[in-house]
Design a protein around this motif. Structure first.
Motif, PDB file in Angstrom:
ATOM      1  N   ARG A 158       5.834   2.547  -8.164  1.00  0.00           N
ATOM      2  CA  ARG A 158       6.543   3.713  -7.633  1.00  0.00           C
ATOM      3  C   ARG A 158       5.871   4.186  -6.351  1.00  0.00           C
ATOM      4  NH1 ARG A 158       7.491   7.103 -13.302  1.00  0.00           N
ATOM      5  NH2 ARG A 158       7.696   5.213 -14.595  1.00  0.00           N
ATOM      6  N   PHE A 159       6.659   4.795  -5.487  1.00  0.00           N
ATOM      7  CA  PHE A 159       6.133   5.249  -4.214  1.00  0.00           C
ATOM      8  C   PHE A 159       5.033   6.298  -4.413  1.00  0.00           C
ATOM      9  CE2 PHE A 159      10.157   3.605  -2.504  1.00  0.00           C
ATOM     10  CZ  PHE A 159       9.673   2.912  -1.410  1.00  0.00           C
ATOM     11  N   LEU A 160       4.054   6.252  -3.515  1.00  0.00           N
ATOM     12  CA  LEU A 160       3.047   7.304  -3.485  1.00  0.00           C
ATOM     13  C   LEU A 160       3.729   8.636  -3.177  1.00  0.00           C
ATOM     14  CD1 LEU A 160       0.291   5.524  -1.344  1.00  0.00           C
ATOM     15  CD2 LEU A 160       0.441   5.659  -3.843  1.00  0.00           C
ATOM     16  N   PRO A 161       3.100   9.755  -3.503  1.00  0.00           N
ATOM     17  CA  PRO A 161       3.680  11.055  -3.164  1.00  0.00           C
ATOM     18  C   PRO A 161       3.953  11.170  -1.668  1.00  0.00           C
ATOM     19  CG  PRO A 161       1.849  11.324  -4.691  1.00  0.00           C
ATOM     20  CD  PRO A 161       1.838   9.886  -4.264  1.00  0.00           C
ATOM     21  N   THR A 162       4.915  11.983  -1.330  1.00  0.00           N
ATOM     22  CA  THR A 162       5.324  12.137   0.067  1.00  0.00           C
ATOM     23  C   THR A 162       4.147  12.464   0.975  1.00  0.00           C
ATOM     24  OG1 THR A 162       7.536  12.841  -0.589  1.00  0.00           O
ATOM     25  CG2 THR A 162       6.809  13.448   1.623  1.00  0.00           C
ATOM     26  N   ARG A 163       3.295  13.382   0.543  1.00  0.00           N
ATOM     27  CA  ARG A 163       2.156  13.778   1.376  1.00  0.00           C
ATOM     28  C   ARG A 163       1.222  12.597   1.627  1.00  0.00           C
ATOM     29  NH1 ARG A 163       0.034  18.778   2.448  1.00  0.00           N
ATOM     30  NH2 ARG A 163       1.382  19.710   0.853  1.00  0.00           N
ATOM     31  N   ALA A 164       1.000  11.782   0.591  1.00  0.00           N
ATOM     32  CA  ALA A 164       0.119  10.621   0.746  1.00  0.00           C
ATOM     33  C   ALA A 164       0.734   9.595   1.690  1.00  0.00           C
ATOM     34  CB  ALA A 164      -0.158   9.993  -0.619  1.00  0.00           C
ATOM     35  N   LEU A 165       2.038   9.385   1.591  1.00  0.00           N
ATOM     36  CA  LEU A 165       2.692   8.451   2.499  1.00  0.00           C
ATOM     37  C   LEU A 165       2.634   8.955   3.937  1.00  0.00           C
ATOM     38  CD1 LEU A 165       5.876   7.422   0.483  1.00  0.00           C
ATOM     39  CD2 LEU A 165       3.960   5.937   1.112  1.00  0.00           C
ATOM     40  N   HIS A 166       2.853  10.255   4.113  1.00  0.00           N
ATOM     41  CA  HIS A 166       2.805  10.816   5.462  1.00  0.00           C
ATOM     42  C   HIS A 166       1.416  10.639   6.067  1.00  0.00           C
ATOM     43  CE1 HIS A 166       2.980  13.767   8.735  1.00  0.00           C
ATOM     44  NE2 HIS A 166       4.289  13.579   8.694  1.00  0.00           N
ATOM     45  N   SER A 167       0.391  10.859   5.271  1.00  0.00           N
ATOM     46  CA  SER A 167      -0.982  10.691   5.758  1.00  0.00           C
ATOM     47  C   SER A 167      -1.260   9.230   6.085  1.00  0.00           C
ATOM     48  CB  SER A 167      -1.978  11.187   4.701  1.00  0.00           C
ATOM     49  OG  SER A 167      -1.843  12.575   4.484  1.00  0.00           O
ATOM     50  N   ARG A 168      -0.788   8.326   5.252  1.00  0.00           N
ATOM     51  CA  ARG A 168      -0.991   6.890   5.501  1.00  0.00           C
ATOM     52  C   ARG A 168      -0.391   6.486   6.838  1.00  0.00           C
ATOM     53  NH1 ARG A 168      -0.885   1.456   4.480  1.00  0.00           N
ATOM     54  NH2 ARG A 168       1.109   0.381   4.441  1.00  0.00           N
ATOM     55  N   LEU A 220       8.783   5.056   4.970  1.00  0.00           N
ATOM     56  CA  LEU A 220       8.712   5.968   6.114  1.00  0.00           C
ATOM     57  C   LEU A 220       9.739   7.079   5.978  1.00  0.00           C
ATOM     58  CD1 LEU A 220       8.232   3.189   8.765  1.00  0.00           C
ATOM     59  CD2 LEU A 220       6.752   5.208   8.644  1.00  0.00           C
ATOM     60  N   GLU A 221      10.926   6.744   5.500  1.00  0.00           N
ATOM     61  CA  GLU A 221      11.965   7.756   5.282  1.00  0.00           C
ATOM     62  C   GLU A 221      11.507   8.790   4.262  1.00  0.00           C
ATOM     63  OE1 GLU A 221      16.262   8.964   5.701  1.00  0.00           O
ATOM     64  OE2 GLU A 221      14.962   7.660   6.874  1.00  0.00           O
ATOM     65  N   VAL A 222      10.898   8.317   3.170  1.00  0.00           N
ATOM     66  CA  VAL A 222      10.371   9.238   2.155  1.00  0.00           C
ATOM     67  C   VAL A 222       9.332  10.162   2.773  1.00  0.00           C
ATOM     68  CG1 VAL A 222       9.056   9.366   0.004  1.00  0.00           C
ATOM     69  CG2 VAL A 222      10.873   7.655   0.257  1.00  0.00           C
ATOM     70  N   ALA A 223       8.558   9.638   3.723  1.00  0.00           N
ATOM     71  CA  ALA A 223       7.527  10.435   4.394  1.00  0.00           C
ATOM     72  C   ALA A 223       8.098  11.323   5.494  1.00  0.00           C
ATOM     73  CB  ALA A 223       6.467   9.512   4.982  1.00  0.00           C
ATOM     74  N   GLY A 224       9.397  11.247   5.738  1.00  0.00           N
ATOM     75  CA  GLY A 224      10.020  12.063   6.765  1.00  0.00           C
ATOM     76  C   GLY A 224       9.937  11.485   8.162  1.00  0.00           C
ATOM     77  N   GLU A 264       0.807  -1.216   0.000  1.00  0.00           N
ATOM     78  CA  GLU A 264       0.000   0.000   0.000  1.00  0.00           C
ATOM     79  C   GLU A 264       0.844   1.271   0.000  1.00  0.00           C
ATOM     80  OE1 GLU A 264      -2.979  -0.199   3.056  1.00  0.00           O
ATOM     81  OE2 GLU A 264      -3.525  -2.263   2.522  1.00  0.00           O
ATOM     82  N   ASN A 265       2.165   1.134  -0.050  1.00  0.00           N
ATOM     83  CA  ASN A 265       3.041   2.297  -0.125  1.00  0.00           C
ATOM     84  C   ASN A 265       3.308   2.747  -1.557  1.00  0.00           C
ATOM     85  OD1 ASN A 265       3.443   2.288   2.679  1.00  0.00           O
ATOM     86  ND2 ASN A 265       5.150   0.855   2.503  1.00  0.00           N
ATOM     87  N   VAL A 266       2.892   1.938  -2.521  1.00  0.00           N
ATOM     88  CA  VAL A 266       3.211   2.214  -3.919  1.00  0.00           C
ATOM     89  C   VAL A 266       1.946   2.209  -4.764  1.00  0.00           C
ATOM     90  CG1 VAL A 266       5.527   1.227  -3.699  1.00  0.00           C
ATOM     91  CG2 VAL A 266       3.626  -0.231  -4.424  1.00  0.00           C
ATOM     92  N   GLY A 267       2.058   2.806  -5.948  1.00  0.00           N
ATOM     93  CA  GLY A 267       0.965   2.799  -6.894  1.00  0.00           C
ATOM     94  C   GLY A 267       1.029   1.587  -7.808  1.00  0.00           C
TER      95      GLY A 267
END
Length: 277
Positions: free
Chosen positions: A207-217, A246-250, A200-203
């Motif tokens: 490829r990874f979901l956008p940073t904002r979407a990962l942070h929200s997840r 998680l790193e991509v999401a900060g 669920e981290n990728v489309g």
């Protein structure tokens, strides 16, 4: 330094004066050796690294893919041309798990400039990138591992974090719930762990979901504020991909490298089943 880069960004860097070292980490869980696929076509100058032999120690009480001995890992990276002051880009066939394992190991052992090609080989060819079947003979690198730069959990620390912080289970939901277990001794999850499938981290393109979407997840899963976060999976491979996401999401996190393959091998450790932690 970002943890991932796109195919177009990599193309630009390879055309520059100091191109990164490329490592091909293609691998399939329970599947055939991927070296023939590498030899049939890889990113130009990429060196093949075998996950089972060079990014893991022998299977045993520490799980199916225990961490390699640091010196053995360092020797493998030097053979592949990795030096302390060179940028490294790792990629795999597109799933991202194997590349993330290499990224995590390099980061954990102190390399400060390593990134994952987002979407892997599939993204590279989709962007018009060339592949080569030429043999690659890298110049020996000088990288010397110094473990400890990223968080690492053992079984006891993972159990404690599930109670005091947030422990994410990166496996498929059915394995977390204990409905199926195709590999390990028993199905289920570490008590207190939260289901967070890596898929669920990728489309759809890997490829990874956008940073904002990962942070929200991850915020919805409980990774908010000063919460300490840990990750495990089946054997420490897809869990590394979750740490990367998680790193991509900060969000910094620690990996329980032994993961479920180590946890479930000990009948004295508790096992939870069902959809709740």
């Amino acid at each position: 330094m970002t943890a991932i880069l796109s195919a177009s960004e990599l193309m630009n860097e390879l055309a520059g004066s100091r191109p990164p070292v490329l490592l091909d980490i293609r691998w399939q869980l329970g599947g055939p050796d991927q070296r023939p696929a590498y030899e049939a076509g890889h990113l130009p100058s990429a060196v093949y690294v075998d996950l089972d032999r060079e990014l893991a120690g022998p299977a045993g009480s520490g799980g199916r893919h225990p961490l390699p001995e640091p010196e053995a890992f360092g020797a493998a990276m030097r053979r592949a041309g990795v030096s302390a002051d060179t940028a490294v880009v790792v990629y795999d066939g597109g799933l991202g798990w194997a590349a993330a394992r290499a990224w995590w190991l390099l980061r954990w052992t102190g390399h400060g400039n390593v990134r994952v090609l987002d979407g892997g080989l599939a993204a590279w060819t989709a962007a018009g990138g060339a592949v080569s079947a030429d043999a690659v003979s890298p110049v020996e690198g000088d990288f010397k591992p110094s473990p400890g730069a990223l968080g690492l959990l053992d079984a006891d620390a993972a159990a404690a974090l599930a109670r005091s912080g947030l422990l994410l289970d990166a496996r498929a939901g059915a394995r977390y719930r204990g409905e199926v277990e195709p590999i390990d001794r028993v199905g289920g999850h570490i008590p207190g762990a939260v289901s967070a499938p890596t898929s669920e981290n990728v489309g759809p393109d890997g490829r990874f979901l956008p940073t904002r979407a990962l942070h929200s997840r991850f915020a919805e899963l409980g990774a908010t504020g000063d919460t300490r976060v840990g990750v495990y999976c089946g054997s420490g491979v897809s869990g590394a991909h979750q740490v990367l996401a998680l790193e991509v999401a900060g969000i910094r996190s620690a990996l329980y490298a032994g993961s479920w393959s180590e946890w479930s091998s000990d009948p004295s450790r508790p096992v939870a089943t069902g959809p709740l932690p």
